[in-house]
Design an enzyme around this catalytic site. Structure first.
Site, PDB file in Angstrom:
ATOM      1  N   GLU A 113      90.544   8.580 -87.560  1.00 30.37           N
ATOM      2  CA  GLU A 113      89.987   9.566 -86.626  1.00 30.37           C
ATOM      3  C   GLU A 113      87.687   8.330 -87.287  1.00 30.37           C
ATOM      4  OE1 GLU A 113      89.821  13.234 -88.454  1.00 30.37           O
ATOM      5  OE2 GLU A 113      91.240  13.642 -87.940  1.00 30.37           O
ATOM      6  N   LYS A 115      84.801   9.409 -88.038  1.00 29.98           N
ATOM      7  CA  LYS A 115      83.350  10.180 -88.501  1.00 29.98           C
ATOM      8  C   LYS A 115      82.506  10.772 -87.760  1.00 29.98           C
ATOM      9  CE  LYS A 115      81.905  11.287 -93.509  1.00 29.98           C
ATOM     10  NZ  LYS A 115      81.192  11.942 -93.175  1.00 29.98           N
ATOM     11  N   ASP A 117      79.077  12.022 -86.708  1.00 28.09           N
ATOM     12  CA  ASP A 117      77.716  12.777 -87.823  1.00 28.09           C
ATOM     13  C   ASP A 117      77.068  13.933 -87.029  1.00 28.09           C
ATOM     14  OD1 ASP A 117      75.774  12.303 -89.476  1.00 28.09           O
ATOM     15  OD2 ASP A 117      75.025  10.776 -88.567  1.00 28.09           O
ATOM     16  N   TYR A 225      89.470  18.471 -86.489  1.00 23.83           N
ATOM     17  CA  TYR A 225      90.034  17.720 -86.821  1.00 23.83           C
ATOM     18  C   TYR A 225      90.949  18.505 -88.709  1.00 23.83           C
ATOM     19  CZ  TYR A 225      85.887  18.007 -89.609  1.00 23.83           C
ATOM     20  OH  TYR A 225      84.189  17.682 -90.074  1.00 23.83           O
ATOM     21  N   LYS A 313      82.712   3.477 -94.723  1.00 17.98           N
ATOM     22  CA  LYS A 313      81.718   3.766 -94.228  1.00 17.98           C
ATOM     23  C   LYS A 313      81.222   2.557 -93.277  1.00 17.98           C
ATOM     24  CE  LYS A 313      79.667   7.663 -95.028  1.00 17.98           C
ATOM     25  NZ  LYS A 313      78.825   7.747 -96.033  1.00 17.98           N
ATOM     26  N   CYS A 407      52.042   9.373-119.187  1.00 11.92           N
ATOM     27  CA  CYS A 407      52.606   9.925-118.524  1.00 11.92           C
ATOM     28  C   CYS A 407      51.460   9.543-116.818  1.00 11.92           C
ATOM     29  CB  CYS A 407      53.070  11.519-118.628  1.00 11.92           C
ATOM     30  SG  CYS A 407      53.987  12.337-116.704  1.00 11.92           S
ATOM     31  N   CYS A 410      50.745  14.217-116.563  1.00 17.12           N
ATOM     32  CA  CYS A 410      50.221  14.754-117.577  1.00 17.12           C
ATOM     33  C   CYS A 410      49.366  13.900-118.624  1.00 17.12           C
ATOM     34  CB  CYS A 410      51.227  16.167-118.434  1.00 17.12           C
ATOM     35  SG  CYS A 410      52.108  15.176-119.744  1.00 17.12           S
ATOM     36  N   CYS A 425      58.845  11.673-119.562  1.00 14.10           N
ATOM     37  CA  CYS A 425      57.335  11.335-120.318  1.00 14.10           C
ATOM     38  C   CYS A 425      58.160  12.268-121.411  1.00 14.10           C
ATOM     39  CB  CYS A 425      56.766  12.150-118.833  1.00 14.10           C
ATOM     40  SG  CYS A 425      55.822  13.305-119.468  1.00 14.10           S
ATOM     41  N   CYS A 431      53.972  18.890-119.366  1.00 12.32           N
ATOM     42  CA  CYS A 431      54.212  18.228-117.718  1.00 12.32           C
ATOM     43  C   CYS A 431      54.203  19.059-116.759  1.00 12.32           C
ATOM     44  CB  CYS A 431      54.575  16.750-117.857  1.00 12.32           C
ATOM     45  SG  CYS A 431      54.946  15.927-116.597  1.00 12.32           S
TER      46      CYS A 431
END
Ligand code: IVH
Length: 680
Positions: A113, A115, A117, A225, A313, A407, A410, A425, A431
């Site tokens: 079938e 697919k 979207d 379906y 896909k 980081c 922070c 970090c 942070c």
């Protein structure tokens, strides 16, 4: 005609409302009432001029302040595993063969079938009458969108045929055709309103309207379906089901095809692929489903997808653009993720301006630089990625990106443990980026899922100092007046937020556990923990024992099916930090925790909660099938025999495990007995 019908139905509804609300003596079943209401809503949506203030749709049963009501799916709404290449599909056929112990020559019927979207929806009929419609939600719990589905023309309100089961839940995809989408966007734009990015977003936005009369103006369609819960006979194959669905009044995709081999389905796939652009609606692949229901039942599911189906896909869509700058994002667990900031470009109908560069290692290996011309791709809802650098277009003065030792948010030192690809970090709760990301995770869909409270709100409320820990969310109600003053808010939306937060003061243990955002504990693992320990007290006491390096607790957790050493060590790490433990305690002051039910199919099975071991060679089913069948009956399947084992199934040429079972005097079965047991 419509008017007379509407009058009759409204009178019935008003009478039923009075009986229900004032006399406390319902005259209609819930199902009949919902069907009645759905029809009234549908007529009113089609003839908005007939709506009056007195209409019962305007006075009762309005969507609750927190949004839609929740609906627990009688059977979970699963998702699909993915195949990307022709080889993956051949391998899928191989897996099906091996699982079912079918020979190389045996034909395997597979329904193919397109697919679609769009968004999946579940629609329940009682005695052929439309009574309930729900979104997929998290697969276990969706939202009640009955009134919205009722206004979609492709969704029958009354089924036809004399073989419609008494209870029938039909699942399928709500979508918008490409032409309809373009016309609708043009109209929205002409009205100075916001347009939608693509048909899928448009379908989602239109379906999740609290006001179904808006949904009614949107050109939504529906392909059926699959089935959800159903009473009585379901036939013997998916192909037959598709035929029945059509007879009952549903629209099924005219391109669906029944194939018998991997070559066959691949021909179908490539044919659909070439016709994709010319189809009237978006599809993102092809779905293959093992046709025979007896095979489907034997194969069962893993995690959240059936073993008997897969989606193939289409390749991701690509585009070429310039990478302007590389920046770093600090995630919930401190991971530094490099992000490509791109010259905006349209890929597959969506404007993309950022792409992930994954991690330090990957960036280093691919040597992607600011100023580069790059090929990016995006597939479905996946974050866009940079797949290639066009080196011949690299500027002469470009420089390699260097990961900082501090980081960027922070300033705490960053580090990258041996053998790990991610630099992190070390700032933890110091942070702000980590704190904010943790809060966002805490309110995310599989966790607290507060209606009308999203990532942007978290950022803003954090910046005001209103929310620093999960517990603070539950004191936000005290700031209702202040929130109402903020831009984009008002008294009504602030009150709505307060209600939505209140509605989450009771939360299931799995959502709480997942919401804490401990590495390695995704929603599936959180659910396993919640089902095993049942209450927050027991579960957190167990974690405290882990922190104290209690050997027995450690072993007990590792013995749980689905819990491995990395889960245990991350849980220990999290709870070892006193700030984390304190944050959890503070949170527990504000919420009531609900136990999580194990799947209902397990409840009356004699194998429920039992530990089963398979040993030796099985000849009538593969080991994988035996394991899956036992698990579907609620058993845990273990690899070793101990005195905790409840049942040992002994195949041919069994060795030491069979011996040990005899020594321990355990219950055993041979394969014939096992098969007879399964067959009831
Ligand atoms: S079958 C167990 N069939 O794809 C079977 N799904 O990745 C579950 N979808 O949530 C779904 N077209 O929204 C099935 N012909 C089709 C489909 C389809 C689109 C969507 C659906 C589902 C998702 C799974």
């Amino acid at each position: 005609m419509a008017e007379t019908r509407l009058m009759t139905l409204r009178a019935k509804m008003t009478e039923a409302d009075a009986a229900y609300y004032q006399q406390d003596a319902p005259v209609l079943s819930d199902g009949d009432y919902d069907a009645l209401r759905a029809e009234v809503v549908a007529i009113e949506a089609a003839f908005p001029d007939l709506i009056t203030d007195e209409s019962p749709t305007q006075t009762v049963g309005a969507a609750p302040a927190g949004g839609f009501e929740k609906v627990t799916h009688a059977r979970p709404m699963l998702s699909l595993a993915n195949a990307f290449t022709d080889d993956d599909v051949v391998e899928f056929f191989g897996r099906v063969r091996r699982f079912l112990s079918l020979s190389e020559q045996a034909a395997i019927e597979m329904t193919c079938e397109p697919k679609i979207d769009g968004l999946s929806a579940a629609i329940t009929y009682k005695q052929g009458k439309f009574t309930l419609g729900a979104t997929r939600g998290d697969g276990s719990v969706g939202e009640n969108i009955t009134a919205n589905l009722a206004v979609i023309g492709d969704v029958p309100k009354q089924l036809t045929g004399d073989d419609v089961p008494d209870v029938l839940e039909v699942r399928g995809e709500v979508y918008m055709a490409k032409d309809d989408f373009a016309a609708m966007n043009a109209a929205l734009e002409a009205d100075g309103k916001k347009v939608f990015a693509n048909p899928r977003n448009a379908a989602a936005g239109s379906l999740r309207q609290l006001d179904p009369s808006i949904t009614a103006t949107r050109p939504l369609r529906f392909f059926a379906y699959a089935l959800g819960q159903v009473s009585g006979d379901v036939g013997s194959s998916h192909w037959e089901l598709l035929d029945r669905l059509k007879r009952w009044g549903f629209v099924t995709n005219p391109l669906n095809r029944l194939c018998t081999s991997a070559e066959d389905v691949l021909t179908f796939y490539h044919d659909i692929e070439t016709r994709r652009a010319a189809l009237g609606y978006d599809i993102d692949g092809v779905v293959y489903k093992v046709n025979r229901f007896d095979y489907q039942n034997r194969m069962g599911q893993v995690s959240r997808s059936p073993r008997w189906a897969t989606s193939h896909k289409f390749p991701a869509e690509r585009a070429v653009t310039t990478l302007n700058e590389i920046t770093l994002q600090v995630g919930r667990t401190g991971a530094l993720t490099p992000v490509a900031n791109l010259e905006p470009v349209t890929v597959g109908g969506v404007v993309v301006s950022r792409a992930t560069l994954h991690n330090e290692d990957e960036l280093d290996r691919k040597d992607i630089r600011a100023g580069d011309t790059v090929v990016i791709q995006r597939a479905g809802d996946v974050i866009p990625q940079v797949v290639e650098v066009l080196l011949d277009r690299r500027p002469d003065d470009s420089a390699k990106f260097v990961f900082p030792d501090a980081c960027p948010v922070c300033g705490a030192p960053t580090s990258r443990p041996e053998g790990e690809v991610v630099r992190r970090c070390s700032g933890d709760l110091v942070c702000s980026a980590q704190v904010v990301e943790r809060l966002k995770h805490f309110i995310s869909r599989d966790a607290l899922d507060i209606d009308g409270f999203g990532a942007k709100n978290v950022e803003q409320f954090y910046s005001f100092g209103w929310v620093k820990t999960p517990a603070d969310i539950f004191t936000l109600g005290e700031r209702e007046a202040e929130i109402a003053q903020l831009e984009g808010w008002g008294p009504a939306s602030a009150a709505k937020l307060r209600n939505a937060i209140e509605a989450r003061r009771t939360i299931p243990l799995d959502r709480l556990m997942f919401g804490l955002g401990i590495r390695q504990i995704g929603i599936d693992t959180a659910r396993v923990l919640a089902r095993t320990y049942e209450t927050a007290e027991t579960l957190f006491a167990q974690f405290d024992l882990l922190v104290a390096f209690d050997e027995a607790a450690n072993a007990e957790m590792l013995a749980i099916d689905g819990i491995g050493p990395s889960v245990v060590s991350e849980a220990r790490r999290f709870f070892t930090n006193p700030d984390n433990r304190a944050a959890v305690d503070a949170l527990l002051e504000h919420v009531t925790i609900e136990a999580v039910q194990a799947p209902t199919i397990d409840a009356d099975s004699v194998l429920a909660g039992k530990t089963v071991v398979f040993t030796g060679t099985l000849t009538q089913m593969s080991r994988a099938e035996a394991k899956a069948r036992a698990e579907a009956l609620g058993a845990k399947v273990s690899g070793s025999v101990s005195k905790k084992t409840d049942l040992v199934v002994i195949g041919l040429d069994a060795g030491s495990k069979a011996k040990k079972a005899a020594e321990l005097n355990l219950e055993t079965m041979d394969e014939d007995q096992w098969v007879a047991f399964l067959n009831g």
